[in-house]
Write an enzyme that holds these catalytic residues in place. Structure first.
Site, short mmCIF file in Angstrom:
data_model
loop_
_atom_site.label_atom_id
_atom_site.label_comp_id
_atom_site.label_asym_id
_atom_site.label_seq_id
_atom_site.Cartn_x
_atom_site.Cartn_y
_atom_site.Cartn_z
N SER A 96 0.90 -1.17 0.00
CA SER A 96 0.00 0.00 0.00
C SER A 96 0.93 1.21 0.00
O SER A 96 1.35 1.70 1.05
CB SER A 96 -0.88 0.01 1.25
OG SER A 96 -1.62 -1.20 1.34
N LYS A 171 -6.46 2.81 -2.30
CA LYS A 171 -6.18 2.01 -1.10
C LYS A 171 -6.07 2.90 0.14
O LYS A 171 -6.62 2.59 1.20
CB LYS A 171 -4.89 1.22 -1.31
CG LYS A 171 -4.38 0.48 -0.10
CD LYS A 171 -5.29 -0.67 0.29
CE LYS A 171 -4.90 -1.25 1.64
NZ LYS A 171 -5.81 -2.30 2.08
N LYS A 240 0.24 4.61 8.62
CA LYS A 240 0.91 5.01 7.37
C LYS A 240 -0.13 5.27 6.27
O LYS A 240 -0.06 6.28 5.57
CB LYS A 240 1.89 3.88 6.98
CG LYS A 240 2.57 3.97 5.65
CD LYS A 240 1.95 3.09 4.58
CE LYS A 240 1.72 1.67 4.92
NZ LYS A 240 1.16 0.82 3.90
#
Ligand code: NDP
Length: 295
Positions: A96, A171, A240
């Site tokens: 990702s 994503k 993140k």
């Protein structure tokens, strides 16, 4: 088809397992060699001594690393794979990642005759195990068709999001929603526990009502009420992802205060709970602040 897989972490090793069979010829590399050795004992795969060796003859290279920072490191680091990738190969990055880094990697590879697809996945370790991940990919359609059988080995719903970087963007935004749902569901249940409502009863109603989500239907019943909190997806990785979504929003001058707040809260949770905590453990922060447990 010769496939090299780099990054046998929580999800990577489950994805790679689907490629350890005909018609694929799989070679794997992992930074911590013990994990690659364990994979090799259980699967039909060769173990490469270095990342460069893994990719040298590969038609397709898959990376599944924490973030684009580590993808860059594997490409350019001391024993980086850049020089070893063969012309005509395709690098599918299932990390990702973040869109700008993916775009710059794609441009660098293109100049060397190597194609790049960003292809983050969703569905967690359960879907990875059963080979039914959702894959959102960015890049050129003709390139993707060349590698589709590889992606179909671990993916079920496979969607073209747009040019390189679009898979990463989609994503990050999906996971921003996940983060918001975990926090908001935990806060709402904390209020109800304080109000004397049994959280099981609350979830029974919410899950038959308009406030339901994957967090209320699956994550909280299976992992919080039971106090099991299994480690499947590190909280640090979700922090993140929501950070990528927040930066994307800022770059596009989108006003997204809810995403910013969730990013800040997940940052706090990471500081409190550490690098190895599971993402659902963010609920523990809400519980502690409210002096209750959702059980
Ligand atoms: P993990 O943290 O479990 O594994 C990370 C992998 O990257 C390990 O193989 C690790 O090697 C390797 N690695 C880390 N740093 C470096 C480095 N500097 N150089 C080389 N290798 C490195 O992550 P996951 O497998 O959970 O996640 C991988 C990606 O997939 C992430 O981007 C994540 O956001 C995404 N994802 C994860 C899901 C999940 O349910 N877990 C769901 C959907 C997406 P080592 O063994 O040496 O530490």
């Amino acid at each position: 088809m010769r496939v090299a897989f780099i990054g046998l972490g929580d999800i990577g090793r489950l994805m790679a397992a689907h490629l350890a069979r005909d018609p694929f010829d799989l070679i794997v590399w992992n930074r911590t060699a013990a994990k690659a050795d364990a994979f090799g004992r259980d699967h039909k795969a060769r173990i490469a001594p270095t990342a460069g060796e893994a990719v040298r003859n590969a038609d397709v290279v898959i990376t599944c690393l924490p973030s684009s920072v580590e993808v860059e490191a594997v490409l350019h680091g001391e024993s980086g794979i850049l020089e070893s990738l063969r012309k005509g190969a395709v690098l599918i990055d299932c990390t990702s990642g973040d869109p700008p880094t993916s775009r710059s990697i794609a441009a660098e590879l293109r100049a060397r005759g190597v194609d790049f697809i960003d292809a983050p996945v969703s569905g967690g370790t359960t879907a990875a195990r059963s080979g039914s991940l959702t894959v959102m990919w960015g890049g050129d359609a003709a390139v993707f068709e060349r590698v589709r059988p590889v992606v179909e080995a671990f993916g079920k719903k496979i969607v073209h999001a747009g040019p390189v970087g679009s898979g990463d963007a989609l994503k990050a935004v999906n996971n921003a929603l996940l983060a918001v749902h975990i926090l908001s569901t935990a806060e709402d249940l904390a209020v109800l526990v304080k109000a004397g409502v049994d959280p099981k009863v609350a979830l029974e109603v919410i899950n038959a009502s308009s406030g339901r989500s994957n967090s209320s239907e699956n994550l909280i019943p299976q992992r919080v009420l039971t106090r099991a909190f299994p480690r499947t997806f590190r909280l640090a990785l979700l922090e993140k992802d929501i950070g990528i979504a927040a930066v994307l929003a800022e770059d596009l001058n989108a006003r997204t205060p809810v995403i910013s707040l969730a990013a800040q809260r997940f940052h706090e949770a990471r500081e409190k709970l550490g690098e190895e905590a599971d993402h659902v453990e963010a609920v523990k922060m809400v519980e502690e602040e409210n002096g209750i447990e959702i059980r």
